[in-house]
Design an enzyme around this catalytic site. Structure first.
Site, PDB file in Angstrom:
ATOM      1  N   ARG A  21      11.069 151.940  52.822  1.00 17.65           N
ATOM      2  CA  ARG A  21      10.068 151.305  53.680  1.00 17.65           C
ATOM      3  C   ARG A  21       8.652 151.731  53.282  1.00 17.65           C
ATOM      4  NH1 ARG A  21      11.387 153.561  59.255  1.00 17.65           N
ATOM      5  NH2 ARG A  21      11.894 155.320  57.924  1.00 17.65           N
ATOM      6  N   PHE A  30      14.476 157.967  61.027  1.00 14.09           N
ATOM      7  CA  PHE A  30      14.866 158.989  61.989  1.00 14.09           C
ATOM      8  C   PHE A  30      16.357 159.331  61.869  1.00 14.09           C
ATOM      9  CE2 PHE A  30      10.960 157.365  64.241  1.00 14.09           C
ATOM     10  CZ  PHE A  30      10.194 158.486  63.954  1.00 14.09           C
ATOM     11  N   ALA A  81      12.122 153.362  63.466  1.00 13.71           N
ATOM     12  CA  ALA A  81      13.483 153.282  63.991  1.00 13.71           C
ATOM     13  C   ALA A  81      13.580 153.690  65.450  1.00 13.71           C
ATOM     14  CB  ALA A  81      14.423 154.145  63.156  1.00 13.71           C
ATOM     15  N   LYS A  83      14.392 163.345  54.740  1.00 13.38           N
ATOM     16  CA  LYS A  83      15.303 162.236  54.456  1.00 13.38           C
ATOM     17  C   LYS A  83      14.802 161.381  53.291  1.00 13.38           C
ATOM     18  CE  LYS A  83      15.742 159.586  57.946  1.00 13.38           C
ATOM     19  NZ  LYS A  83      14.638 158.664  57.595  1.00 13.38           N
ATOM     20  N   THR A 109      12.609 162.309  51.031  1.00 11.27           N
ATOM     21  CA  THR A 109      12.630 163.189  49.860  1.00 11.27           C
ATOM     22  C   THR A 109      14.026 163.232  49.255  1.00 11.27           C
ATOM     23  OG1 THR A 109      10.870 164.547  50.817  1.00 11.27           O
ATOM     24  CG2 THR A 109      12.184 165.547  49.069  1.00 11.27           C
ATOM     25  N   TRP A 136      13.260 168.877  46.372  1.00 15.41           N
ATOM     26  CA  TRP A 136      11.838 169.150  46.621  1.00 15.41           C
ATOM     27  C   TRP A 136      11.278 170.065  45.536  1.00 15.41           C
ATOM     28  CZ3 TRP A 136       8.452 173.133  47.300  1.00 15.41           C
ATOM     29  CH2 TRP A 136       7.198 172.816  47.852  1.00 15.41           C
ATOM     30  N   PHE A 150      15.957 174.824  51.868  1.00  9.91           N
ATOM     31  CA  PHE A 150      14.630 175.442  51.846  1.00  9.91           C
ATOM     32  C   PHE A 150      14.764 176.876  51.347  1.00  9.91           C
ATOM     33  CE2 PHE A 150      14.154 171.828  54.504  1.00  9.91           C
ATOM     34  CZ  PHE A 150      12.813 171.472  54.467  1.00  9.91           C
ATOM     35  N   LYS A 190       2.770 163.148  61.634  1.00  9.87           N
ATOM     36  CA  LYS A 190       3.982 163.172  60.814  1.00  9.87           C
ATOM     37  C   LYS A 190       3.657 163.208  59.323  1.00  9.87           C
ATOM     38  CE  LYS A 190       8.292 160.610  60.052  1.00  9.87           C
ATOM     39  NZ  LYS A 190       8.107 160.274  58.637  1.00  9.87           N
TER      40      LYS A 190
END
Length: 552
Positions: free
Chosen positions: A89, A296, A268, A66, A68, A405, A377, A100
């Site tokens: 954030r 999230f 979140a 998210k 990214t 990415w 991906f 994570k």
């Protein structure tokens, strides 16, 4: 293949003053922290309403990208000649050293300096931790030094905090070892990202509002059962002083030189999950387009962004980007984690209701314009992508591939064009509940409309809290639901789009300063724990060059 940290460290960055020039910030409005990061000393005065919220389907261990995607979208819009600014954030050290990882994006779509942002940055989170624990120190000192407020040591509700996952601190005893160490009582720690001070910093409009909110914090109850606020305890200005610099948003850049304002870091799943109102308003003052994100899945971060932050700030997103991945949808359809790279159209179809559930919530409950971003991906197949696109077409929402990415902004052009088109369409914002509803009704509204629950069950502790909330006249506050991020429900094992379940509320905490009520559901904890093999055990720093490996 280079790691994220290797890509970030090899990218040439512009001096932070050059980034500031893109936002027409002058020298007097910038407080540099070295060459590549700075604080902004300027009052927000929004000039644009082109605000884009980036959210996602329910996350999995794969990572949906998210942040990214948010960064890639901003870079893509910049490549299209748009004056754009990110509003994100700050990462917590808990996930960084846990499992994570960091929160600065990945691959060619990152904000930088990556190491600094993921570690101590400009010290904001440390300042929040200090402010929180200053209140704790004042409470225990007050009780020891005569207790003029008649605080009941068994009813101190203010907890200490630290910015690290440490389950051993969830429930502790303090002031042991004799009279000189204070009055023994039960206490505990929350992670800083879940603290009320973090929420206050992110919801405050300025220093005056910050002080008022600190004063409104309910820290304890006296022996008559009446609430004791921080204003009655004293030290409000001292707490605000520790947050003076932390209140100023931070300016950094993407690897492609797009300005990014990074400020505040509430989770979140256990907090309200959005960057600061000051930062968002500031970005809206400085750029023509603003990309922000909420933590999230859309059931958590987006719900709280829309139902809490938008109410307080008086803002609304004109478009919402919903990030999805084929492998996460397959996981929601029942595949094992190790099979995520294998084509499985049956599992993908079974998992598609998760995506559709989020689309319908955003469109039907909140009335916002939605664009689905498929974070692609290399293992995704054409048939899998086509299935996702077909599902979006049936829901009448645009769907765009995002390959940021691997390709940075160039890989986000399709998404950027789709978002710009969505911004031109009429939009509105509805809320999931009215503030004049009872607390039970507000919680049920979110649980039923957004999560899919048919019933909400309140524990005896939660019922006692409801009575206390009514007594204190706090029933008109919005609700911030703390639950697992892995499911629409409060049970992490219920994947896909569960419906008809009973959501269980363990307790309801009053956050008087933040201005919301936290409904703690299921087995969620406000202080996370480390995994069996946390990321910290795989990190190294070179003795000579101080090069860090394994950070992200």
């Amino acid at each position: 293949m280079k790691s994220d940290i290797e890509i970030a460290n090899s990218a040439p960055l512009l001096p932070i003053r050059k980034i500031a020039e893109k936002l027409n910030l002058n020298e007097n409005e910038l407080e540099a922290y070295g060459n590549y990061k700075a604080k902004i000393a300027k009052k927000p005065s929004p000039k644009t309403d082109n605000l884009v919220l980036v959210t996602a389907i329910n996350p999995t261990a794969f990572g949906e990208g998210k942040t990214t995607t948010s960064i890639g979208l901003a870079d893509g819009m910049s490549k299209l000649g748009k004056n754009v600014c990110l509003a994100l954030r700050e990462p917590s050290l808990g996930p960084v050293f846990g499992i994570k990882g960091g929160a600065t994006g990945g691959g060619m779509a990152q904000i930088a300096p990556m190491e600094d942002i993921n570690l101590h940055f400009t010290g904001d989170i440390h300042a929040i931790t200090t402010a929180n624990n200053l209140i704790s120190a004042l409470i225990d000192n007050h009780i020891m030094q005569g207790n003029e407020l008649n605080i009941d040591p068994d009813k101190v509700v203010w907890k200490r905090c630290m910015d690290m996952n440490d389950r051993a601190l969830r429930s502790i005893e303090v002031a042991l070892g004799g009279e000189k160490n204070g009055v023994p009582r039960h206490d505990g720690f929350n992670i800083t990202a879940a603290s009320e001070i973090m929420a206050i910093l992110c919801l405050a409009s300025d220093i005056k509002d910050l002080k008022k909110r600190i004063g409104d914090i309910i820290i304890a109850y006296d022996k008559k059962g009446d609430a004791v606020t921080c204003a009655r305890l004293g030290g409000v200005d001292a707490v605000a002083i520790t947050l003076k610099d932390a209140l100023k948003p931070n300016l950094v850049q993407t690897l492609e030189g797009t300005p990014a304002i990074v400020h505040g870091g509430p989770f979140a799943n256990i907090a309200h999950g959005c960057n600061s109102i000051i930062a968002t308003r500031l970005a809206m003052s400085l750029a023509d387009y603003v990309i922000t994100e909420a933590g999230f899945g859309a059931d958590l971060g987006a719900e709280k962004f829309l139902d809490i932050k938008c109410r307080v700030a008086g803002i609304r997103p004109k478009a919402v980007v919903l990030v999805a991945t084929a492998r996460a949808l397959k996981y929601n359809g029942g595949i094992a984690k190790e099979d995520g790279a294998k084509e499985n159209l049956v599992a993908l179809e079974k998992g598609m209701p998760n995506l559709i559930g989020h689309i319908r919530n955003l469109k039907e409950v909140y009335g916002v314009n939605v664009v689905v971003a498929v974070n692609k991906f290399i293992t995704d197949t054409d048939r899998e992508i086509q299935m996702i696109e077909d599902a979006c077409a049936k829901e009448n929402v645009p769907c765009a591939l995002c390959e940021c990415w691997a390709k940075g902004g160039e890989g986000s052009i399709e998404l950027a064009k789709a978002v710009l088109s969505a911004l031109d369409k009429p939009s509105t914002l509805n809320f999931a509940y009215d503030l004049n509803m009872s607390v039970e009704e507000k919680i049920f509204a979110v649980a039923s409309k957004v999560y899919g629950a048919s019933k909400v069950e309140f524990s005896e502790q939660a019922k006692e809290s409801l009575a206390q909330i009514e007594k204190l006249g706090k029933s008109n506050l919005p609700v911030c639901i703390a639950k697992t991020q892995y499911s629409f429900s409060d049970d992490a094992t219920k994947l896909g789009r569960p419906t008809g379940f009973t959501m269980k509320v363990r307790d309801i905490e009053i956050r008087g300063g933040a201005g919301f009520l936290v409904a703690v559901c299921g087995n969620i904890m406000l202080m996370p724990g480390l995994s069996k093999r946390p990321s910290a055990l795989g990190m190294t720093i070179d003795d000579e060059t101080q090069e860090i490996r394994g950070l992200f």
